[in-house]
Structures are given as C-alpha cells and as structure tokens.
Write an enzyme that holds these catalytic residues in place. Structure first.
Site, PDB file in Angstrom:
ATOM      1  N   GLY A 100       0.764  -1.038  -0.133  1.00 12.53           N
ATOM      2  CA  GLY A 100      -0.123   0.090   0.023  1.00 12.53           C
ATOM      3  C   GLY A 100       0.760   1.227   0.227  1.00 12.53           C
ATOM      4  O   GLY A 100       2.038   1.297   0.635  1.00 12.53           O
TER       5      GLY A 100
ATOM      6  N   ARG B 192       0.993  -4.953  -5.277  1.00 14.72           N
ATOM      7  CA  ARG B 192       1.198  -6.089  -4.611  1.00 14.72           C
ATOM      8  C   ARG B 192       1.294  -7.226  -5.613  1.00 14.72           C
ATOM      9  O   ARG B 192       0.113  -7.476  -6.358  1.00 14.72           O
ATOM     10  CB  ARG B 192       0.095  -6.505  -3.686  1.00 14.72           C
ATOM     11  CG  ARG B 192       0.081  -5.295  -2.507  1.00 14.72           C
ATOM     12  CD  ARG B 192      -1.102  -5.886  -1.518  1.00 14.72           C
ATOM     13  NE  ARG B 192      -1.134  -4.750  -0.364  1.00 14.72           N
ATOM     14  CZ  ARG B 192      -2.117  -3.591  -0.393  1.00 14.72           C
ATOM     15  NH1 ARG B 192      -3.157  -3.952  -1.251  1.00 14.72           N
ATOM     16  NH2 ARG B 192      -2.008  -2.969   0.675  1.00 14.72           N
TER      17      ARG B 192
ATOM     18  N   ASP C  23       5.820  -4.867   6.202  1.00 12.23           N
ATOM     19  CA  ASP C  23       6.571  -6.207   6.081  1.00 12.23           C
ATOM     20  C   ASP C  23       6.251  -7.099   5.317  1.00 12.23           C
ATOM     21  O   ASP C  23       7.344  -8.041   4.972  1.00 12.23           O
ATOM     22  CB  ASP C  23       6.003  -6.727   7.824  1.00 12.23           C
ATOM     23  CG  ASP C  23       4.568  -6.985   7.877  1.00 12.23           C
ATOM     24  OD1 ASP C  23       3.799  -6.576   6.800  1.00 12.23           O
ATOM     25  OD2 ASP C  23       4.208  -7.583   8.665  1.00 12.23           O
TER      26      ASP C  23
ATOM     27  N   THR D  30       4.652   2.578   5.542  1.00 10.52           N
ATOM     28  CA  THR D  30       3.062   2.144   5.624  1.00 10.52           C
ATOM     29  C   THR D  30       2.228   3.260   6.792  1.00 10.52           C
ATOM     30  O   THR D  30       2.928   3.315   7.704  1.00 10.52           O
ATOM     31  CB  THR D  30       3.065   0.687   6.443  1.00 10.52           C
ATOM     32  OG1 THR D  30       1.760   0.297   6.787  1.00 10.52           O
ATOM     33  CG2 THR D  30       4.124   0.662   7.407  1.00 10.52           C
TER      34      THR D  30
ATOM     35  N   ASP E 266       0.034   1.911   8.679  1.00 15.91           N
ATOM     36  CA  ASP E 266      -0.364   1.401   9.951  1.00 15.91           C
ATOM     37  C   ASP E 266       0.386   1.282  10.974  1.00 15.91           C
ATOM     38  O   ASP E 266       0.059   0.743  12.087  1.00 15.91           O
ATOM     39  CB  ASP E 266      -0.696  -0.266   9.172  1.00 15.91           C
ATOM     40  CG  ASP E 266      -1.530  -0.441   8.024  1.00 15.91           C
ATOM     41  OD1 ASP E 266      -2.365   0.505   7.961  1.00 15.91           O
ATOM     42  OD2 ASP E 266      -1.136  -1.464   7.541  1.00 15.91           O
TER      43      ASP E 266
ATOM     44  N   ASP F  92       2.909  -0.961  11.749  1.00 18.40           N
ATOM     45  CA  ASP F  92       2.845  -2.143  12.148  1.00 18.40           C
ATOM     46  C   ASP F  92       4.130  -2.831  12.202  1.00 18.40           C
ATOM     47  O   ASP F  92       4.107  -4.195  12.051  1.00 18.40           O
ATOM     48  CB  ASP F  92       1.649  -2.792  11.620  1.00 18.40           C
ATOM     49  CG  ASP F  92       1.939  -2.943  10.297  1.00 18.40           C
ATOM     50  OD1 ASP F  92       2.867  -2.430   9.871  1.00 18.40           O
ATOM     51  OD2 ASP F  92       1.027  -3.832   9.575  1.00 18.40           O
TER      52      ASP F  92
ATOM     53  N   ARG G 240      -5.206  -2.036   9.224  1.00 16.34           N
ATOM     54  CA  ARG G 240      -5.146  -3.684   8.898  1.00 16.34           C
ATOM     55  C   ARG G 240      -5.314  -4.345  10.203  1.00 16.34           C
ATOM     56  O   ARG G 240      -6.331  -4.006  10.877  1.00 16.34           O
ATOM     57  CB  ARG G 240      -3.855  -4.024   8.189  1.00 16.34           C
ATOM     58  CG  ARG G 240      -3.825  -5.186   7.355  1.00 16.34           C
ATOM     59  CD  ARG G 240      -2.537  -5.533   6.819  1.00 16.34           C
ATOM     60  NE  ARG G 240      -2.344  -4.936   5.654  1.00 16.34           N
ATOM     61  CZ  ARG G 240      -2.888  -4.945   4.365  1.00 16.34           C
ATOM     62  NH1 ARG G 240      -3.637  -5.963   4.215  1.00 16.34           N
ATOM     63  NH2 ARG G 240      -2.598  -4.440   3.478  1.00 16.34           N
TER      64      ARG G 240
HETATM   65  O1  F6P Z   1      -1.346  -1.159   4.875  1.00 17.19           O
HETATM   66  C1  F6P Z   1      -1.971  -0.112   4.400  1.00 17.19           C
HETATM   67  C2  F6P Z   1      -3.671  -0.299   4.278  1.00 17.19           C
HETATM   68  O2  F6P Z   1      -4.064   1.048   3.978  1.00 17.19           O
HETATM   69  C3  F6P Z   1      -4.301  -0.933   5.459  1.00 17.19           C
HETATM   70  O3  F6P Z   1      -4.579   0.088   6.576  1.00 17.19           O
HETATM   71  C4  F6P Z   1      -5.585  -1.352   4.620  1.00 17.19           C
HETATM   72  O4  F6P Z   1      -6.195  -2.370   5.461  1.00 17.19           O
HETATM   73  C5  F6P Z   1      -4.958  -1.921   3.380  1.00 17.19           C
HETATM   74  O5  F6P Z   1      -3.874  -1.251   3.128  1.00 17.19           O
HETATM   75  C6  F6P Z   1      -6.181  -1.556   2.438  1.00 17.19           C
HETATM   76  O6  F6P Z   1      -5.570  -2.205   1.279  1.00 17.19           O
HETATM   77  P1  F6P Z   1      -6.172  -1.868  -0.176  1.00 17.19           P
HETATM   78  O7  F6P Z   1      -5.701  -0.559  -0.737  1.00 17.19           O
HETATM   79  O8  F6P Z   1      -5.507  -3.015  -1.127  1.00 17.19           O
HETATM   80  O9  F6P Z   1      -7.688  -1.882  -0.204  1.00 17.19           O
END
Ligand code: F6P
Length: 327
Positions: A16, A77, A108, A131, A133, A135, A177
C-alpha cells in the site's frame, strides 16, 4: 559487514502507498547520485521488476515531489513475485542493467519478499518502513503514519460537529489492517469516548453499560473509534449497540482510503528524508538486508528477517490514559 561495492541501485515502492514515500524516493535518489551511484526507478514494485518497467533516474526526476502524496514510482502487490519463476525474471532484468542493490519502501510483506529475493540472488536489499499502519517492530515511526493520523483527526473533528448538533453516537472506522495504532492515536487526539483495537479484547458488555450510563446522565454525544482489524469492524459494533440500546441514534462512518492520500506532514517528510539518506549509506557501508528505523530519535538498523516476525506492541499506558480522559 559485506565487502561488496554497490554501484547501481534500484529504488521502488511495494504494498500500500503511504504519504511521504516520494520524500523517501527523493532522498534515496539524491544521496546515491551525490556519491556517484546510478539510480534506477522500478515502477509498480516487484511487478515492474518482473515486467522490466525500470528507468534511470536523475536528480531532476525527483524535483518538486517532496510535498506530494502517493508515489511517483507507483506501487503494487505482486502475486508473481511469490513464485520462483517470477523472481528469476525479476533478477534477470536487474542483472542486464547491472543493478547491484535495492531500496524498497513498503511494509512487512514487502520486506519478506526482499529477504527471499536477496537470499536467492545475493542482491543486497535495504528496507524503508513505508506504511500508514505503523505495524513494524524495530522503529518508533513508519513513513505515512503521521499524515494518516492527522487526516483521520481532521475528519473525526468534523464528525464531532454534526454528532454534537444531532446528539448522536458515531462509530467511526479507521484503517490499520491488524494494528490499532491509527485508531488509538486519532481516538486520543479527538477525545473519543471509546477506542476499540484488535490488540485489546473488547468487553462488549462493559461498552454497552458505559453507553447506558452516559445516556442516563444525558451525555448523548459519543465517538467510538474502531480499528478496521477489530472483529466485525464498525458495522458489527453498531449492530450490537442498536440491539442492546434501541433508542440510541447511531451512525457509522468508515473513513477508508482518504487516510492513505494527501500531502505528507512535515514529520513524515523529515523521517522519509532521513531514512532514505541512511538507506544509501547502508548500501555503501555494506550493511545489507536491514531496514532503517528510528528508535528514541536514533537511526536503528533491523535485519529484514527480524522485521517480518514482530509487530509493534501497544503501550498499556495509552489505554489507561484513554479511560481516564474520556470519563
Ligand atoms: O496497509 C495499508 C492499508 O491501507 C491498510 O490500513 C488497509 O487494511 C489496506 O492497506 C487496504 O488495502 P487496499 O488499498 O488494497 O484496499
């Protein structure tokens, strides 16, 4: 530390996006060029590496981007990178350009990919924790978290205005997340009455009892911040509250991807610049396969394979503060 000399590096984002990634790319490109190292931008992370979407970057390639959210290199990804075949393709594209080091901005999962890749092809990889998050264990901060929290805070402040006018209970879901940091920080900063995070088991009966007690003393405005990783998210919490206290006027608001965009805060620009600079220093010093973190305002190097095993822990004191301040 390794002896290998790095002369040509690739820089990319993976997973992300997060605000401040551009500041990190800029720092990597300009530090490398300063030291006479050539830099290649890899578009859409591991996918671009496999598809050979790679271009040489100059100092001007990163002009006027420090203040821009998202990432000029785009991100993705990649499923194909999970396969040995995909990684072989990726390596041959790096090899034909003589790229002998990589800087990866991501979370990670991206670091896990980098570690595997480096083990297989002996390409030194340096991670920059990007990130929203927050995390990743081994660093107090991740690039993008501060901006995301500030975005959430601004949105929640606005929700409070309308909650106040209508005497309503708002259940607001934020990203993160499996981590509750955005919820915790934005909840404390907006004076939310309850903050529900996956790191701490929610006592639903207790939550309902406290809402009933507040209803009795006519405290009708309440904000509940729910981390998306909390079981069922905001909709589930709303459903339970409606069942148990049918008279309460509630609304759900899911903040979503707004938290991922926007111009990075000064803080995110600073840490991204600092970490990006040190990423190149790592490659030059032969400090390979680490990610660059900051702990107690000092640069901290954490082996990539350790970064992927641990998550940041929530400081218990925060939970106590929330309880006392929201009573
Ligand atoms: O890891 C960053 C994040 O924004 C999380 O907070 C969230 O769960 C996820 O990515 C959302 O992913 P996507 O943009 O693929 O929907």
């Amino acid at each position: 530390m390794a002896e290998k000399k790095v002369t040509r590096i690739g820089v990319m984002c993976s997973g992300g996006d997060s605000p401040g990634m551009n500041a990190g790319i800029r720092a990597v490109v300009r530090t490398a060029l300063y030291h006479g190292i050539e830099v290649y931008g890899i578009v859409r992370g591991y996918s671009g590496m496999i598809e050979d979407d790679i271009y040489q970057m100059q100092s001007r390639s990163v002009a006027n981007i420090i203040q821009i959210g998202g990432t000029i290199l785009k991100t993705a990804r990649s499923k194909e990178f999970f396969t040995k075949e995909g990684r072989e393709k990726a390596y041959s594209n790096l090899k034909k350009r003589g790229i002998d080091g990589l800087v990866i901005l991501g979370g990670d999962g991206s670091f896990r990919g980098a570690q595997t890749f480096s083990n297989e092809f002996d390409i030194p990889c340096i991670g920059l924790p990007g990130t929203i998050d927050k995390d990743i264990a081994g660093t107090d901060f991740t690039i993008g978290f501060d901006t995301a929290v500030n975005t959430a805070v601004q949105a929640i402040d606005k929700i409070r205005d309308t909650a106040e006018s209508h005497d309503r209970l708002f259940i607001i879901e934020v990203m993160g997340r499996d981590a509750g940091y955005i919820a915790l920080h934005s909840g404390i900063a907006t004076g939310a009455e309850n903050i529900l995070i996956p790191e701490k088991k929610t006592d639903i009966d207790n939550l309902i009892a406290s809402l009933q007690e507040k209803e009795k003393r006519k405290k009708l405005v309440n904000l509940i911040i729910v981390a998306e990783g909390e079981k069922g998210g905001a909709d589930y919490i709303d459903k339970i509250i409606k069942e148990k206290i049918p008279g309460l006027d509630t609304r759900v608001c899911i903040l979503g991807h707004i938290q991922r965009g926007g111009s990075p805060t000064c803080f995110d620009r600073l840490i991204a610049s600092r970490m990006g600079y040190h990423a190149v220093e790592c490659l030059m010093e032969g400090r390979f396969n680490v990610f660059v973190g900051i702990v107690n305002n000092r640069i901290n190097y954490i082996p990539l394979n350790e970064a992927v095993k641990k998550k940041q822990r929530i400081n218990e004191e925060w939970m106590k503060i929330v309880k006392i301040l929201s009573s």
